[in-house]
Motif scaffolding. Structure first.
Motif, PDB file in Angstrom:
ATOM      1  N   LEU A  52       1.112  -1.911  -0.166  1.00  8.78           N
ATOM      2  CA  LEU A  52      -0.191   0.146   0.156  1.00  8.78           C
ATOM      3  C   LEU A  52       0.700   1.254  -0.337  1.00  8.78           C
ATOM      4  N   TYR A  53       0.307   2.135  -0.669  1.00  6.10           N
ATOM      5  CA  TYR A  53       1.410   3.627  -0.974  1.00  6.10           C
ATOM      6  C   TYR A  53       0.175   4.286   0.051  1.00  6.10           C
ATOM      7  N   GLN A  54       0.326   5.944   0.442  1.00  2.00           N
ATOM      8  CA  GLN A  54       0.624   6.318   1.293  1.00  2.00           C
ATOM      9  C   GLN A  54      -1.067   6.873   1.379  1.00  2.00           C
ATOM     10  N   GLY A  55      -1.334   6.966   2.255  1.00  2.00           N
ATOM     11  CA  GLY A  55      -3.508   7.942   1.878  1.00  2.00           C
ATOM     12  C   GLY A  55      -4.207   6.731   1.755  1.00  2.00           C
ATOM     13  N   VAL A  56      -3.579   5.248   1.495  1.00  2.00           N
ATOM     14  CA  VAL A  56      -4.861   4.714   0.986  1.00  2.00           C
ATOM     15  C   VAL A  56      -5.741   3.702   2.407  1.00  2.00           C
ATOM     16  N   THR A  57      -6.620   4.042   2.257  1.00  2.00           N
ATOM     17  CA  THR A  57      -8.459   3.832   3.064  1.00  2.00           C
ATOM     18  C   THR A  57      -9.018   2.645   2.787  1.00  2.00           C
ATOM     19  N   LEU A  58      -8.593   1.216   3.441  1.00  2.00           N
ATOM     20  CA  LEU A  58      -9.956   0.143   3.570  1.00  2.00           C
ATOM     21  C   LEU A  58     -10.509   0.165   4.426  1.00  2.00           C
ATOM     22  N   GLY A  59     -11.989   0.660   3.922  1.00  2.00           N
ATOM     23  CA  GLY A  59     -13.070   1.499   5.259  1.00  2.00           C
ATOM     24  C   GLY A  59     -14.039   0.117   4.820  1.00  2.00           C
ATOM     25  N   ALA A  60     -15.128   0.842   5.201  1.00  2.00           N
ATOM     26  CA  ALA A  60     -16.194   0.711   5.118  1.00  2.00           C
ATOM     27  C   ALA A  60     -17.493   1.481   4.301  1.00  2.00           C
ATOM     28  N   LYS A  61     -18.895   1.234   3.299  1.00  2.00           N
ATOM     29  CA  LYS A  61     -19.732   1.580   3.108  1.00  2.00           C
ATOM     30  C   LYS A  61     -19.906   2.199   3.576  1.00  2.00           C
ATOM     31  N   SER A  62     -20.848   1.429   4.378  1.00  2.00           N
ATOM     32  CA  SER A  62     -21.654   1.858   5.160  1.00  2.00           C
ATOM     33  C   SER A  62     -22.355   0.450   6.700  1.00  2.00           C
ATOM     34  N   PHE A  63     -23.191   0.350   7.108  1.00  2.00           N
ATOM     35  CA  PHE A  63     -23.092   0.050   8.743  1.00  2.00           C
ATOM     36  C   PHE A  63     -24.795  -0.857   8.422  1.00  2.00           C
TER      37      PHE A  63
ATOM     38  N   PRO B 291     -12.836  -4.765   3.935  1.00  2.00           N
ATOM     39  CA  PRO B 291     -12.343  -5.192   1.993  1.00  2.00           C
ATOM     40  C   PRO B 291     -11.891  -6.577   2.250  1.00  2.00           C
ATOM     41  N   ILE B 292     -11.240  -6.908   1.237  1.00  2.00           N
ATOM     42  CA  ILE B 292     -10.675  -8.407   1.136  1.00  2.00           C
ATOM     43  C   ILE B 292      -9.230  -8.413   0.062  1.00  2.00           C
ATOM     44  N   ILE B 293      -8.368  -8.023   0.550  1.00  2.00           N
ATOM     45  CA  ILE B 293      -6.937  -7.698  -0.296  1.00  2.00           C
ATOM     46  C   ILE B 293      -6.499  -9.167  -0.371  1.00  2.00           C
ATOM     47  N   GLU B 294      -6.215  -9.754  -1.895  1.00  2.00           N
ATOM     48  CA  GLU B 294      -6.113 -11.250  -2.340  1.00  2.00           C
ATOM     49  C   GLU B 294      -4.302 -10.743  -2.388  1.00  2.00           C
ATOM     50  N   ASP B 295      -3.719 -11.602  -2.427  1.00  2.00           N
ATOM     51  CA  ASP B 295      -1.919 -11.684  -2.536  1.00  2.00           C
ATOM     52  C   ASP B 295      -1.507 -10.928  -4.009  1.00  2.00           C
ATOM     53  N   TYR B 296      -0.104 -10.441  -3.430  1.00  2.00           N
ATOM     54  CA  TYR B 296       0.376  -9.579  -4.429  1.00  2.00           C
ATOM     55  C   TYR B 296      -0.599  -8.413  -5.255  1.00  2.00           C
ATOM     56  N   VAL B 297      -1.054  -7.682  -4.373  1.00  2.00           N
ATOM     57  CA  VAL B 297      -1.921  -6.872  -5.007  1.00  2.00           C
ATOM     58  C   VAL B 297      -1.166  -5.794  -4.364  1.00  2.00           C
ATOM     59  N   THR B 298      -1.255  -3.941  -5.198  1.00  2.00           N
ATOM     60  CA  THR B 298      -0.839  -3.057  -4.831  1.00  2.00           C
ATOM     61  C   THR B 298      -1.970  -2.143  -5.675  1.00  2.00           C
ATOM     62  N   VAL B 299      -1.482  -1.031  -4.085  1.00  2.00           N
ATOM     63  CA  VAL B 299      -2.553  -0.383  -4.328  1.00  2.00           C
ATOM     64  C   VAL B 299      -2.064   1.001  -3.746  1.00  2.00           C
ATOM     65  N   TYR B 300      -2.031   2.114  -5.286  1.00  2.00           N
ATOM     66  CA  TYR B 300      -1.289   3.666  -4.756  1.00  2.00           C
ATOM     67  C   TYR B 300      -1.956   4.456  -3.932  1.00  2.00           C
ATOM     68  N   SER B 301      -1.300   5.418  -4.263  1.00  2.00           N
ATOM     69  CA  SER B 301      -1.663   6.537  -3.103  1.00  2.00           C
ATOM     70  C   SER B 301      -3.459   7.240  -3.067  1.00  2.00           C
ATOM     71  N   ASN B 302      -4.037   7.172  -2.089  1.00  2.00           N
ATOM     72  CA  ASN B 302      -5.377   8.229  -2.009  1.00  2.00           C
ATOM     73  C   ASN B 302      -6.017   7.314  -2.475  1.00  2.00           C
ATOM     74  N   ALA B 303      -6.331   6.042  -2.635  1.00  2.00           N
ATOM     75  CA  ALA B 303      -7.166   4.990  -3.116  1.00  2.00           C
ATOM     76  C   ALA B 303      -8.162   4.749  -2.096  1.00  2.00           C
ATOM     77  N   SER B 304      -9.499   4.524  -2.082  1.00  2.00           N
ATOM     78  CA  SER B 304     -10.196   4.917  -1.711  1.00  2.00           C
ATOM     79  C   SER B 304     -10.818   2.916  -1.809  1.00  2.00           C
ATOM     80  N   ILE B 305     -11.145   2.212  -0.606  1.00  2.00           N
ATOM     81  CA  ILE B 305     -11.628   0.513  -0.774  1.00  2.00           C
ATOM     82  C   ILE B 305     -12.656   0.656  -0.253  1.00  2.00           C
ATOM     83  N   LEU B 306     -14.330   0.381  -0.658  1.00  2.00           N
ATOM     84  CA  LEU B 306     -14.834   0.555   0.926  1.00  2.00           C
ATOM     85  C   LEU B 306     -15.993  -0.851   0.812  1.00  2.00           C
ATOM     86  N   GLY B 307     -15.417  -0.912   1.806  1.00  2.00           N
ATOM     87  CA  GLY B 307     -16.713  -2.217   1.402  1.00  2.00           C
ATOM     88  C   GLY B 307     -16.441  -3.495   1.840  1.00  2.00           C
TER      89      GLY B 307
END
Length: 303
Positions: free
Chosen positions: A219-230, A245-261
């Motif tokens: 992961l790079y700076q500013g990445v959010t692995l967050g909830a979309k709703s409750f 989120p579920i992040i499987e093997d060998y994944v790269t997430v660049y800066s300030n990406a938001s992956i939600l739910g």
């Protein structure tokens, strides 16, 4: 102002503030032990673990194996004593724990945790290797261990996660929040993170409680692995269900990406910077932004 007036103001407010309010009583644990967890002692626990696991870097280097074993042994004894006390104090916040069992449980759980230290050490060295491999600016392992915020964060997280798995209340959150305050990397101790995990730069990264991260993830700076709703129960109380989120093997997430739910990012995928992602991504995907639009404005009109 006369000293009598000063004393009167002090006495009056001491009398008010020393009386337990209804809210104060409601927020205290139900058990009657007088001492609650010590933030300073919890910080000492992590410091001791660093001196045991990374002993040549965070303790006096000893070329002789016997002296090294003695040094680690002294730290281990202090770790056990401090850990068992703090676990017992944390267990006061366990509603299901019988009060009579709290002190003895602290001893047992401290030893159980210490038995897991070799595995924590193994995992941390994979994180060091991953960070070294992912950053061409790293010239040697010492630079990574001493300087990179992710290593300090992962020491805290790996320790806190194990205590979380052992159902120790409060203490794991104190540990991860200490790392958060120092590095700007916010990892909930309940998150599951595999081997060879790297965070480059790190500031502003957020990883939620029910996140699952595989092996060899960067992961790079500013990445959010967050909830979309409750989700809520019939009484309107928020439910603690899988929501990150579920992040499987060998994944790269660049800066300030938001992956939600509760979505899955398939293995060997790359998520570009500044992406807002709320749907599953199959393996070997590349998710990038649309091209920027270069718009011009006349006479000061525009945005």
């Amino acid at each position: 102002m006369e000293q009598n007036q000063v004393n009167e103001v002090l006495r009056r407010n001491v009398a008010i503030l020393s009386t337990h309010t209804a809210e104060e009583k409601r927020m205290m644990p139900h058990m009657t032990q007088t001492l609650l967890p010590s933030v300073e002692d919890v910080e000492r626990i992590v410091s001791l673990i660093k001196s045991i696991i990374l002993t040549d870097y965070f303790h006096k280097r000893q070329p002789d194996e016997q002296l090294r074993a003695y040094q680690i042994g002294v730290s281990m004894e202090e770790l056990y004593q401090t850990l068992r006390r703090q676990i017992s104090r944390g267990l006061q916040f366990c509603d299901e724990c019988p009060e009579a069992d709290v002190l003895t449980a602290g001893d047992t759980l401290a030893l159980e945790f210490i038995d897991f230290l070799p595995e924590i050490k193994r995992l941390l060295y994979t994180d060091i290797q991953a960070m070294f491999d992912n950053d061409p600016a790293a010239t040697n392992y010492g630079e990574v261990i001493f300087c990179y915020p992710v290593i300090s964060t992962m020491v805290h997280y790996r320790v806190a996660h194990r205590l979380h798995e052992m159902n120790v209340p409060v203490i794991p959150r104190i540990i991860t929040e200490q790392a958060h305050s120092r590095t700007g990397i916010d990892i909930h101790p309940g998150a599951q993170i595999g081997e060879y995990f790297a965070i480059d730069h790190g500031t502003g990264v957020v990883i939620g409680e029910t996140s699952i991260i595989g092996n060899h993830v960067t992961l790079y700076q500013g990445v959010t692995l967050g909830a979309k709703s409750f989700k809520y129960d019939a009484d309107g109380n928020m439910l603690n269900v899988p929501r990150h989120p579920i992040i499987e093997d060998y994944v790269t997430v660049y800066s300030n990406a938001s992956i939600l739910g509760r979505i899955t990012i398939g293995h060997h995928s790359t998520i570009g910077g500044n992406i807002w992602l709320t749907h599953d991504v199959p393996p070997y995907s590349r998710i990038l932004q649309s091209k920027a639009v270069d718009a011009s404005f006349q006479d000061g009109l525009g945005i």
